[in-house]
Write a protein that holds these residues in place. Sequence first.
Motif, PDB file in Angstrom:
ATOM      1  N   ASN A  85      -9.844   7.827   2.100  1.00  0.00           N
ATOM      2  CA  ASN A  85      -9.512   6.403   2.281  1.00  0.00           C
ATOM      3  C   ASN A  85      -8.183   6.035   1.612  1.00  0.00           C
ATOM      4  OD1 ASN A  85     -10.430   6.691  -0.354  1.00  0.00           O
ATOM      5  ND2 ASN A  85     -11.370   4.673  -0.428  1.00  0.00           N
TER       6      ASN A  85
ATOM      7  N   ASN B 247      -5.044   5.718   2.611  1.00  0.00           N
ATOM      8  CA  ASN B 247      -4.137   4.766   3.255  1.00  0.00           C
ATOM      9  C   ASN B 247      -4.543   3.324   3.006  1.00  0.00           C
ATOM     10  OD1 ASN B 247      -2.541   6.814   4.243  1.00  0.00           O
ATOM     11  ND2 ASN B 247      -3.489   6.858   6.254  1.00  0.00           N
ATOM     12  N   THR B 248      -5.813   3.015   3.201  1.00  0.00           N
ATOM     13  CA  THR B 248      -6.280   1.650   2.970  1.00  0.00           C
ATOM     14  C   THR B 248      -6.312   1.325   1.481  1.00  0.00           C
ATOM     15  OG1 THR B 248      -8.567   2.450   3.091  1.00  0.00           O
ATOM     16  CG2 THR B 248      -7.611   1.543   5.102  1.00  0.00           C
TER      17      THR B 248
ATOM     18  N   ARG C 214      -2.756   0.581   0.126  1.00  0.00           N
ATOM     19  CA  ARG C 214      -2.292  -0.736   0.561  1.00  0.00           C
ATOM     20  C   ARG C 214      -2.925  -1.828  -0.296  1.00  0.00           C
ATOM     21  NH1 ARG C 214       0.184  -3.153   4.857  1.00  0.00           N
ATOM     22  NH2 ARG C 214      -0.546  -5.236   5.440  1.00  0.00           N
TER      23      ARG C 214
ATOM     24  N   ASN D 241       1.492   9.723  10.321  1.00  0.00           N
ATOM     25  CA  ASN D 241       0.996   8.713  11.246  1.00  0.00           C
ATOM     26  C   ASN D 241       0.179   9.289  12.396  1.00  0.00           C
ATOM     27  OD1 ASN D 241       2.306   6.968   9.611  1.00  0.00           O
ATOM     28  ND2 ASN D 241       3.782   6.254  11.121  1.00  0.00           N
TER      29      ASN D 241
ATOM     30  N   ARG E 195      -3.550  10.274  11.754  1.00  0.00           N
ATOM     31  CA  ARG E 195      -4.363   9.107  11.423  1.00  0.00           C
ATOM     32  C   ARG E 195      -4.554   8.214  12.648  1.00  0.00           C
ATOM     33  NH1 ARG E 195      -8.772   7.527   9.684  1.00  0.00           N
ATOM     34  NH2 ARG E 195      -8.862   5.345   9.037  1.00  0.00           N
TER      35      ARG E 195
ATOM     36  N   ILE F  32      -8.148   7.095  14.219  1.00  0.00           N
ATOM     37  CA  ILE F  32      -8.538   5.706  14.441  1.00  0.00           C
ATOM     38  C   ILE F  32      -8.953   5.493  15.890  1.00  0.00           C
ATOM     39  CG2 ILE F  32      -7.724   3.314  14.470  1.00  0.00           C
ATOM     40  CD1 ILE F  32      -5.859   4.059  12.153  1.00  0.00           C
TER      41      ILE F  32
ATOM     42  N   ILE G  86     -11.402  -3.772  11.308  1.00  0.00           N
ATOM     43  CA  ILE G  86     -10.770  -2.922  10.296  1.00  0.00           C
ATOM     44  C   ILE G  86      -9.923  -1.846  10.967  1.00  0.00           C
ATOM     45  CG2 ILE G  86     -11.221  -1.207   8.501  1.00  0.00           C
ATOM     46  CD1 ILE G  86     -13.676  -2.867   7.706  1.00  0.00           C
TER      47      ILE G  86
ATOM     48  N   ASP H 247      -6.793  -3.437  12.729  1.00  0.00           N
ATOM     49  CA  ASP H 247      -5.737  -3.835  11.788  1.00  0.00           C
ATOM     50  C   ASP H 247      -4.992  -2.624  11.242  1.00  0.00           C
ATOM     51  OD1 ASP H 247      -6.382  -6.468  12.168  1.00  0.00           O
ATOM     52  OD2 ASP H 247      -7.553  -6.675  10.329  1.00  0.00           O
ATOM     53  N   GLU H 248      -5.726  -1.541  10.969  1.00  0.00           N
ATOM     54  CA  GLU H 248      -5.047  -0.344  10.466  1.00  0.00           C
ATOM     55  C   GLU H 248      -4.185   0.278  11.558  1.00  0.00           C
ATOM     56  OE1 GLU H 248      -5.909   3.926   8.214  1.00  0.00           O
ATOM     57  OE2 GLU H 248      -7.595   2.623   8.754  1.00  0.00           O
TER      58      GLU H 248
ATOM     59  N   ASN I  39      -0.963  -1.475  11.947  1.00  0.00           N
ATOM     60  CA  ASN I  39      -0.020  -1.181  10.868  1.00  0.00           C
ATOM     61  C   ASN I  39       0.862   0.027  11.196  1.00  0.00           C
ATOM     62  OD1 ASN I  39       0.921  -1.527   8.039  1.00  0.00           O
ATOM     63  ND2 ASN I  39      -0.050   0.470   7.753  1.00  0.00           N
ATOM     64  N   TYR I  40       0.350   0.949  12.025  1.00  0.00           N
ATOM     65  CA  TYR I  40       1.103   2.151  12.380  1.00  0.00           C
ATOM     66  C   TYR I  40       1.979   1.957  13.613  1.00  0.00           C
ATOM     67  CZ  TYR I  40      -1.798   4.817   9.139  1.00  0.00           C
ATOM     68  OH  TYR I  40      -2.418   5.299   8.020  1.00  0.00           O
TER      69      TYR I  40
END
Length: 268
Positions: free
Chosen positions: A61, A63-64, A67, A143, A146, A150, A173, A176-177, A180-181
């Motif tokens: 976890n 990356n989250t 942040r 990136n 991941r 996702i 969740i 949103d992640e 971000n990419y």
Amino acid sequence: MARGGQHNNDDRFQPLTSPTSGSTATQSDQSFMENTNNPFFIHSGDHPGLVLVSHLLTGSNYNTWSRAMLMALNAKNKPRFVDGILSQPMTDNPTVGIRSRCNNMVTSYFLNAISKEIADSLLYLESAHAIWADLHERFHQSNAPRIFQIKQQLHGLSQGSLNVNTYYTQLKILWDELKNYQPIPVYHCGGMKAWMDYQLQEYMMQFLMGLNESYASTRGQILMLDPFPPVAKVFNLVVQEECQWSIGSRSSAPSDSMTFNASSQLFL
């Protein structure tokens, strides 16, 4: 000495008079402790046992977690202790003690927000910046892998035994992640709004596709609406349906007419 939010260089940390003067160091320390805009400021509520984020870093976890940690450090005005901007001063600099205390405080924040197995391997690193760099080197994912993970999770996610709120939260969740990419495309003459509308429509479709079949009638009525309502309003409608079923007001899926009346509330 410069005050406030000026952060151009370390000249603002120089003593007012000779650094060999004991009174000068005391005056400098007092100034740093009272200036809330200064990264050396420590609030009376700050202590080494403070936990800044709700979830411990376990590795997968990262990356989250990173942040969330950066947001918390920014709220504490301490991100410069992890990005390497604040270098260690000379030993005769009167701020060396303040820097050491702040560095230890940020290090404690990290250790409190990391699983014990990982934290034990960080105890002998000398600075918060060194800890941050070590964690990034170990756990940061590029990136592409991941994004693949996702999208794979989104593809396999459905409501199942989850209630509507939990199902939607898990989707959001991941959305949103993923956002971000993704790079923001450059459009002109309203093109950006069209692209955003398309993304929101995709989210709504994904949410509806994963709902249980008991919501088939509700889903069908929503898909007939033109234009499509925002995904948040679709979620609110489905939650209302779920709540009515849970209190026994309906023994089965809602009729088409009742669902359509509820769906029309989206535009009120």
